[in-house]
Design a protein around this motif. Structure first.
Motif, short mmCIF file in Angstrom:
data_model
loop_
_atom_site.label_atom_id
_atom_site.label_comp_id
_atom_site.label_asym_id
_atom_site.label_seq_id
_atom_site.Cartn_x
_atom_site.Cartn_y
_atom_site.Cartn_z
N SER A 128 -29.90 90.40 -51.14
CA SER A 128 -30.46 91.20 -52.24
C SER A 128 -30.31 90.53 -53.60
O SER A 128 -30.63 91.16 -54.62
CB SER A 128 -29.77 92.57 -52.27
OG SER A 128 -28.38 92.45 -52.50
N ILE A 129 -29.87 89.29 -53.64
CA ILE A 129 -29.69 88.61 -54.92
C ILE A 129 -29.97 87.13 -54.74
O ILE A 129 -29.66 86.56 -53.69
CB ILE A 129 -28.24 88.85 -55.44
CG1 ILE A 129 -28.07 88.33 -56.86
CG2 ILE A 129 -27.23 88.20 -54.54
CD1 ILE A 129 -26.72 88.72 -57.46
N GLY A 130 -30.59 86.50 -55.74
CA GLY A 130 -30.92 85.09 -55.64
C GLY A 130 -29.69 84.20 -55.77
O GLY A 130 -28.68 84.58 -56.38
N ALA A 131 -29.78 83.00 -55.22
CA ALA A 131 -28.64 82.08 -55.24
C ALA A 131 -28.24 81.71 -56.66
O ALA A 131 -27.05 81.69 -57.00
CB ALA A 131 -28.98 80.82 -54.44
N PRO B 199 -39.50 79.89 -65.38
CA PRO B 199 -40.64 80.58 -64.74
C PRO B 199 -40.49 80.56 -63.22
O PRO B 199 -40.29 79.51 -62.62
CB PRO B 199 -41.85 79.76 -65.19
CG PRO B 199 -41.42 79.14 -66.48
CD PRO B 199 -39.95 78.86 -66.34
N GLY B 200 -40.59 81.74 -62.64
CA GLY B 200 -40.42 81.84 -61.20
C GLY B 200 -38.97 81.94 -60.76
O GLY B 200 -38.69 82.01 -59.56
N GLY B 201 -38.03 81.95 -61.73
CA GLY B 201 -36.61 82.06 -61.40
C GLY B 201 -36.24 83.46 -60.98
O GLY B 201 -37.04 84.41 -61.09
N SER B 202 -35.01 83.63 -60.52
CA SER B 202 -34.57 84.92 -59.99
C SER B 202 -34.10 85.88 -61.07
O SER B 202 -33.80 87.04 -60.76
CB SER B 202 -33.45 84.71 -58.97
OG SER B 202 -32.39 83.94 -59.54
N GLY B 203 -34.02 85.44 -62.33
CA GLY B 203 -33.60 86.31 -63.41
C GLY B 203 -32.09 86.43 -63.49
O GLY B 203 -31.35 85.98 -62.62
N LEU C 112 -31.89 93.86 -60.46
CA LEU C 112 -32.00 95.32 -60.59
C LEU C 112 -31.84 96.05 -59.27
O LEU C 112 -31.44 97.21 -59.23
CB LEU C 112 -33.35 95.68 -61.23
CG LEU C 112 -33.60 95.11 -62.63
CD1 LEU C 112 -34.98 95.51 -63.13
CD2 LEU C 112 -32.52 95.60 -63.61
N HIS C 113 -32.17 95.39 -58.18
CA HIS C 113 -32.12 96.06 -56.88
C HIS C 113 -31.02 95.49 -55.98
O HIS C 113 -31.11 95.60 -54.75
CB HIS C 113 -33.48 95.92 -56.18
CG HIS C 113 -34.62 96.46 -56.99
ND1 HIS C 113 -34.79 97.81 -57.25
CD2 HIS C 113 -35.64 95.82 -57.64
CE1 HIS C 113 -35.87 97.98 -58.00
NE2 HIS C 113 -36.40 96.79 -58.25
N ALA C 114 -30.00 94.90 -56.58
CA ALA C 114 -28.91 94.34 -55.79
C ALA C 114 -28.11 95.46 -55.13
O ALA C 114 -27.94 96.55 -55.69
CB ALA C 114 -28.00 93.50 -56.67
N SER C 115 -27.62 95.19 -53.95
CA SER C 115 -26.83 96.17 -53.20
C SER C 115 -25.42 96.26 -53.78
O SER C 115 -24.97 95.40 -54.55
CB SER C 115 -26.75 95.77 -51.73
OG SER C 115 -26.05 94.54 -51.60
N SER C 116 -24.72 97.32 -53.41
CA SER C 116 -23.33 97.47 -53.85
C SER C 116 -22.46 96.34 -53.30
O SER C 116 -21.51 95.89 -53.96
CB SER C 116 -22.78 98.84 -53.41
OG SER C 116 -22.88 98.98 -52.00
N ALA D 127 -20.10 93.78 -55.45
CA ALA D 127 -18.70 93.56 -55.09
C ALA D 127 -18.42 92.08 -54.89
O ALA D 127 -17.37 91.56 -55.29
CB ALA D 127 -18.36 94.35 -53.82
N THR D 128 -19.39 91.37 -54.29
CA THR D 128 -19.24 89.93 -54.09
C THR D 128 -19.16 89.20 -55.42
O THR D 128 -18.37 88.27 -55.59
CB THR D 128 -20.44 89.39 -53.27
OG1 THR D 128 -20.41 89.99 -51.97
CG2 THR D 128 -20.38 87.88 -53.13
N VAL D 129 -19.97 89.61 -56.39
CA VAL D 129 -19.94 89.00 -57.72
C VAL D 129 -18.55 89.14 -58.34
O VAL D 129 -17.99 88.17 -58.88
CB VAL D 129 -21.00 89.65 -58.63
CG1 VAL D 129 -20.77 89.27 -60.09
CG2 VAL D 129 -22.40 89.24 -58.19
N VAL D 130 -17.98 90.34 -58.25
CA VAL D 130 -16.67 90.59 -58.87
C VAL D 130 -15.57 89.79 -58.16
O VAL D 130 -14.74 89.14 -58.81
CB VAL D 130 -16.34 92.10 -58.84
CG1 VAL D 130 -14.92 92.36 -59.32
CG2 VAL D 130 -17.34 92.87 -59.69
#
Length: 304
Positions: free
Chosen positions: A32-35, A199-203, A207-211, A215-218
């Motif tokens: 749910s999230i770009g690399a 341009p074309g990057g994941s930002g 906005l739609h990342a899972s919980s 948690a992985t980010v933290v």
């Protein structure tokens, strides 16, 4: 072995366990999230945390010299490339396989010795050949995507080996450990942010990342990045880069165990044997490395 060396080894094993866990966490988060976004967010958390805890005082930055700044930027750029290729590679291969391939960096350090004009021990060169054979087993072409994933994570291992060598060099010059770590974390954050915004990057903000992804980010930001690289920089003041890389060889073991327990991933017999061959190469490197070996940037002593 004095208290500082023993403490450094124990702390590094703890960091290695955390890094092994993150292979499985990242694989779940990448649904749910770009690399690049994941890399940006984890190092943003690490940078903000370290700055809030340590870097708000003006005196903290007093004495920052050009050499320390350059070192932080260079090692941060190497880290960015390593984590970008590692995270992207995990889209194509399993967490346990990514862990084994990342651990290949322990065998790449002797190659860096050669590039810098030093002569590694014969057993170190033998370990390199053994690891290449293990890599061949690990990269059994079951799909084109699998080969791409292997190539990306091997690139990651090369960058990690270079980063380890450069950090050892700057640790030996008695840089401020926390400040140097913040420079590394901030460099990765900026580079990942620039790439994510192309341009074309994941930002920057998914906005739609899972919980699970958040948690992985933290966990990545606090444990694997801020704490992990603080300990790395500190430990390299007492241990050589080869000693540290050998301790890191336990990372693929942790990654494989967690992948089996949490993700129920199991590899083929061929891939499992390949992983064991790589670990054997790592152990051989440790046997071949004498204690008290000069640093990589020290001049080569002439033999008589």
């Amino acid at each position: 072995m004095d208290y500082r060396h023993r403490s450094a080894r124990i702390a590094l094993l703890g960091v290695t366990a955390i890094w092994g866990v993150t292979f499985s966490l990242n694989q779940v988060a990448l649904h749910s999230i770009g690399a690049v976004t994941l890399t940006f967010l984890r190092f943003l958390v690490a940078s903000v945390l370290l700055c809030v805890v340590f870097g708000l005082r003006r005196s903290f930055w007093r004495g920052l010299g050009r050499g320390e700044l350059t070192g932080g930027l260079v090692t941060g750029a190497l880290l960015f490339g390593a984590y970008l290729t590692q995270t992207e590679g995990q889209r194509y291969i399993s967490a346990s396989l990514a862990g084994f391939l990342t651990g290949l960096s322990v065998v790449l350090v002797p190659i860096i010795f050669l590039a810098l004009g030093r002569r590694p021990a014969k057993l170190q060169l033998a370990a390199t050949i053994i690891a290449v054979f293990g890599l061949y087993l690990l990269a059994s072409p079951q799909a084109h995507g699998r080969l791409l994933g292997v190539a990306l994570v091997v690139g990651c291992a090369i960058l990690f080996a270079l980063q380890l060598v450069v950090v050892e060099h700057y640790s030996n010059t008695m840089v401020a450990i926390i400040r140097f770590t913040i420079l590394q974390m901030a460099t990765v954050t900026v580079l990942a942010g620039v790439v994510a915004l192309r341009p074309g990057g994941s930002g920057l903000i998914p906005l739609h990342a899972s919980s699970e992804a958040w948690a992985t980010v933290v966990i990545n930001g606090i444990g694997a990045s801020a704490l992990g690289f603080l300990i790395q920089t500190w430990s390299l003041r007492w241990l050589s880069s080869i000693e540290v890389s050998v301790l890191y060889s336990f990372e693929p073991v942790f990654a494989a165990v967690i992948a089996f327990v949490a993700l129920h991933q199991s590899e083929s017999i061929r891939v499992s044997i390949g992983g064991m061959v790589v670990v054997a190469a790592m152990v051989l490197v440790s046997i071949a490395t004498p204690s008290g070996k000069p640093g990589l940037f020290d001049p080569q002593e002439s033999s008589t």
